[in-house]
Design a protein around this motif. Structure first.
Motif, PDB file in Angstrom:
ATOM      1  N   VAL A 134       0.834  -1.202   0.000  1.00  0.00           N
ATOM      2  CA  VAL A 134       0.000   0.000   0.000  1.00  0.00           C
ATOM      3  C   VAL A 134       0.870   1.255   0.000  1.00  0.00           C
ATOM      4  O   VAL A 134       0.535   2.263  -0.618  1.00  0.00           O
ATOM      5  CB  VAL A 134      -0.937  -0.012   1.231  1.00  0.00           C
ATOM      6  N   LEU A 135       1.998   1.184   0.712  1.00  0.00           N
ATOM      7  CA  LEU A 135       2.893   2.335   0.827  1.00  0.00           C
ATOM      8  C   LEU A 135       4.310   1.842   1.056  1.00  0.00           C
ATOM      9  O   LEU A 135       4.533   0.908   1.834  1.00  0.00           O
ATOM     10  CB  LEU A 135       2.463   3.231   2.000  1.00  0.00           C
ATOM     11  N   ALA A 136       5.257   2.481   0.373  1.00  0.00           N
ATOM     12  CA  ALA A 136       6.679   2.236   0.637  1.00  0.00           C
ATOM     13  C   ALA A 136       7.368   3.586   0.741  1.00  0.00           C
ATOM     14  O   ALA A 136       7.316   4.394  -0.187  1.00  0.00           O
ATOM     15  CB  ALA A 136       7.295   1.400  -0.477  1.00  0.00           C
ATOM     16  N   LEU A 137       7.985   3.830   1.906  1.00  0.00           N
ATOM     17  CA  LEU A 137       8.721   5.073   2.141  1.00  0.00           C
ATOM     18  C   LEU A 137      10.190   4.716   2.340  1.00  0.00           C
ATOM     19  O   LEU A 137      10.535   3.998   3.281  1.00  0.00           O
ATOM     20  CB  LEU A 137       8.216   5.769   3.420  1.00  0.00           C
ATOM     21  N   GLY A 138      11.042   5.210   1.477  1.00  0.00           N
ATOM     22  CA  GLY A 138      12.461   4.959   1.621  1.00  0.00           C
ATOM     23  C   GLY A 138      13.225   6.237   1.912  1.00  0.00           C
ATOM     24  O   GLY A 138      12.751   7.340   1.636  1.00  0.00           O
ATOM     25  N   GLY A 139      14.408   6.100   2.507  1.00  0.00           N
ATOM     26  CA  GLY A 139      15.252   7.261   2.769  1.00  0.00           C
ATOM     27  C   GLY A 139      14.946   7.972   4.067  1.00  0.00           C
ATOM     28  O   GLY A 139      15.342   9.121   4.251  1.00  0.00           O
ATOM     29  N   LEU A 140      14.246   7.293   5.002  1.00  0.00           N
ATOM     30  CA  LEU A 140      13.935   7.936   6.293  1.00  0.00           C
ATOM     31  C   LEU A 140      15.192   8.012   7.159  1.00  0.00           C
ATOM     32  O   LEU A 140      15.510   9.046   7.733  1.00  0.00           O
ATOM     33  CB  LEU A 140      12.826   7.159   7.006  1.00  0.00           C
ATOM     34  N   GLU A 145      13.321   2.346   6.019  1.00  0.00           N
ATOM     35  CA  GLU A 145      12.219   2.224   5.069  1.00  0.00           C
ATOM     36  C   GLU A 145      10.970   1.782   5.813  1.00  0.00           C
ATOM     37  O   GLU A 145      11.036   0.958   6.733  1.00  0.00           O
ATOM     38  CB  GLU A 145      12.563   1.211   3.981  1.00  0.00           C
ATOM     39  N   LEU A 146       9.835   2.353   5.442  1.00  0.00           N
ATOM     40  CA  LEU A 146       8.550   1.952   6.012  1.00  0.00           C
ATOM     41  C   LEU A 146       7.706   1.352   4.899  1.00  0.00           C
ATOM     42  O   LEU A 146       7.446   1.999   3.885  1.00  0.00           O
ATOM     43  CB  LEU A 146       7.823   3.154   6.617  1.00  0.00           C
ATOM     44  N   VAL A 147       7.298   0.098   5.076  1.00  0.00           N
ATOM     45  CA  VAL A 147       6.462  -0.582   4.087  1.00  0.00           C
ATOM     46  C   VAL A 147       5.175  -1.032   4.772  1.00  0.00           C
ATOM     47  O   VAL A 147       5.209  -1.645   5.853  1.00  0.00           O
ATOM     48  CB  VAL A 147       7.188  -1.798   3.468  1.00  0.00           C
ATOM     49  N   ILE A 148       4.051  -0.712   4.155  1.00  0.00           N
ATOM     50  CA  ILE A 148       2.743  -1.132   4.672  1.00  0.00           C
ATOM     51  C   ILE A 148       2.118  -2.047   3.638  1.00  0.00           C
ATOM     52  O   ILE A 148       2.015  -1.696   2.451  1.00  0.00           O
ATOM     53  CB  ILE A 148       1.824   0.080   4.918  1.00  0.00           C
ATOM     54  N   ARG A 149       1.680  -3.222   4.079  1.00  0.00           N
ATOM     55  CA  ARG A 149       1.056  -4.193   3.181  1.00  0.00           C
ATOM     56  C   ARG A 149      -0.328  -4.569   3.700  1.00  0.00           C
ATOM     57  O   ARG A 149      -0.511  -4.819   4.888  1.00  0.00           O
ATOM     58  CB  ARG A 149       1.926  -5.452   3.057  1.00  0.00           C
ATOM     59  N   GLY A 150      -1.273  -4.643   2.770  1.00  0.00           N
ATOM     60  CA  GLY A 150      -2.621  -5.064   3.134  1.00  0.00           C
ATOM     61  C   GLY A 150      -3.301  -4.073   4.061  1.00  0.00           C
ATOM     62  O   GLY A 150      -2.913  -2.909   4.168  1.00  0.00           O
ATOM     63  N   PRO A 151      -4.324  -4.528   4.770  1.00  0.00           N
ATOM     64  CA  PRO A 151      -5.126  -3.625   5.615  1.00  0.00           C
ATOM     65  C   PRO A 151      -4.501  -3.388   6.998  1.00  0.00           C
ATOM     66  O   PRO A 151      -5.193  -3.454   8.024  1.00  0.00           O
ATOM     67  CB  PRO A 151      -6.460  -4.363   5.724  1.00  0.00           C
TER      68      PRO A 151
END
Length: 550
Positions: A337-343, A367-373
């Protein structure tokens, strides 16, 4: 005399004649009182009247002792020093002059008995978690939570007999809330608190329920109040059920009476054909009088039954529930749903904070990755950049070195709820978010968010706080395409408890991923948070596998 607040037949109306308080009679003595009620009931207005900010339209108000008031919206001059916010700047300047050798008697008058004012001010700032703030620091450098705590320190420093707090935990991080709770527990005088914070209301000695312009007092804290209210509402619901049965019975009896009378009238007309006219006329008049009395009796009994039903229904509160099908928001469990890299080290923030000891210290997430609900709570101290991070995700704020991959539709609920066009109706605002939906589809969706019939045609600018929140939520969740990632920034700020429950109900129907910035721990737990994130003042993001630290 002990400190107290006494209102006798107190009323207040706005200049355009809109009534807010009507014939309010209540007294608050020593101890902590939680003032609750739905948005628009007049809680903040009552505090403003007691504080002297507003004058009552009629009735009397007596406050025994000095008053300290912490309003919900603090307006501070950005260039004012903290000493000025604390109300001690003149005394501090006088002390400096005396220490510098001045013998001006006026300086001694300014100081009075407060020779230790700096130490006491410093003590309250330290106790409230503001040890890093100096008396000469400018208000413009303080975060929203630091402003609230500084204003509270100013009140505690003055030691008023009566303390009025309006939503004091808004914008406070978890640590600041706990320090506020400690100050509330230790307060010795009269305290009147308007709040939706369940942990804060657990500390009060009694709850004052403001509803329909009148106040009822319930002994005990929020849990005791809710138990008593639930018992009252259960009894009221049973009375409504019995009253409805009475109305149905009286309606049935009236119909039976009318049918019976019609049969008698037909039989009377047939028998009157063989009677002398004078006798037939007399019998007809007596029958009509008897029928009229019977109709009046049944009609009166039906009217009385309806009045009992109306009175019983008034005692039942209309805390309606939001129930809406949001199957379009569903996200498969493995989908990103979301991938944030470079934090990384937090250098993505415009103004990275200084490193500090952090009780929730964990390895930083690069990195923050959110998968599914998944449902994420984003917490951390005031000024850490939680709102900034949400704006980075939506693309509203660029961030150095941060890569955002957002493959699903996103919805964003900002703190200020300023996403509606106030010149348009609620229905028009939702149609703007869902242009492909028909008028009937929009109205059907709004009905599930409690905007039924003409309520959907209200201008957004005329909505109360709770109504506006529901309208913004409807425009987000009914949008096309439906959001599969929802970002909520302090969603329970200034919501009454009924509106907070309605939000939780709507989120229970939401099947997408969720990131919630909030310090309201009971609310976060009520919506089924699956991951807890901590954003430190340094801008470093860490995951808390065991939930929030104690």
């Amino acid at each position: 005399m002990p400190s107290a607040i006494t209102c006798a037949d107190l009323s207040f109306s706005w200049p355009d004649g809109t009534p807010v308080l009507n014939g309010l009679t209540v007294a608050f003595g020593p101890g902590r009182t939680g003032l609750v009620g739905v948005n628009g009931a007049g809680k903040s207005t009552l505090l403003r009247v007691i504080s002297g900010t507003l004058r009552p339209t009629s009735g009397s108000l007596t406050v025994t002792g000095s008053v300290g008031y912490l309003p919900q919206d603090l307006a501070l001059a950005a260039t004012a020093p903290v000493a000025s916010l604390l109300g001690i700047d003149q005394k501090v300047r006088a002390l400096r002059a005396i220490e510098g050798g001045s013998a001006d008697p006026g300086l001694y008058d300014v100081v009075g008995e407060d020779w230790d004012i700096e130490e006491r001010a410093r003590g309250w700032l330290d106790r409230l978690g503001l040890a890093h703030i100096g008396l000469g620091d400018l208000a413009g450098r303080l975060s929203g939570g630091e402003v609230v705590m500084t204003a509270l320190a100013a009140l505690l420093l003055r030691r008023p007999d009566v303390l009025l707090l309006d939503e004091p935990t808004n914008n406070l991080d978890i640590g600041a809330r706990r320090r506020l709770y400690a100050a509330v527990r230790d307060w010795p005088g009269v305290m009147l608190i308007v709040s939706h914070d369940r942990d804060l209301l657990a500390l009060v000695d009694q709850v004052a329920d403001l509803s329909g312009g009148s106040v009822r007092l319930y002994g005990g804290n929020l849990a005791a109040y809710e138990a008593l209210l639930a018992a009252e509402q259960g009894a009221a619901a049973r009375i409504v059920s019995a009253a409805r049965a009475d109305v149905r019975r009286e309606q049935r009896d009236l119909v039976v009476s009318q049918v019976t009378q019609a049969r008698r009238d037909r039989a009377g007309r047939r028998s009157a054909e063989n009677m002398p006219p004078i006798i037939a006329g007399a019998r007809k008049r007596r029958a009509q009088e008897s029928a009229g009395r019977a109709r009046e009796l049944h009609a009166a009994r039906l009217t009385a039954a309806r009045e009992r039903l109306s009175s019983a229904q008034e005692a039942v509160r209309g805390d309606a529930e939001i129930r809406v099908d949001l199957s379009g928001t569903a996200v498969p469990a493995g989908r990103t749903v979301l991938a944030l890299g470079g934090l990384g080290d937090g250098s993505w923030r415009p103004h990275p904070g200084a490193a500090a000891a952090d009780p929730a210290a964990r390895p930083a997430l690069a990195e923050l990755v959110i998968r599914g609900p998944e449902r994420l709570a984003l917490t951390g101290p005031n000024g850490a950049g939680k709102t900034t991070l949400l704006q980075v995700i939506t693309g509203d704020r660029p961030a150095n070195g941060v890569a955002v991959r957002l493959p699903v539709p996103v919805g964003y609920l900002p703190q200020r709820l300023d996403v509606l066009d106030d010149s348009r109706s609620v229905a028009a605002n939702v149609r703007r978010a869902a242009p492909a939906a028909s008028v009937n589809e929009v109205r059907a969706g709004l009905a599930r968010f409690l905007f039924r019939g003409a309520r959907a045609d209200q201008l957004a600018g005329s909505l109360s706080g709770g109504e506006r929140f529901r309208a913004v939520l409807a425009s987000l969740l009914l949008a096309t395409p439906p959001p599969q990632l929802l970002l909520l920034d302090e969603p329970t700020n200034s919501l009454d408890m009924a509106s907070a429950r309605q939000l939780a109900q709507a989120l229970a129907c939401y099947q997408g991923a969720l990131i919630v910035v909030s310090h309201d721990v009971p609310f976060l737990r009520s919506i089924g948070i699956t991951r807890w994130l901590w954003l430190a003042r340094t801008g470093r993001l860490a995951e808390l596998p065991d939930g929030l630290p104690d």
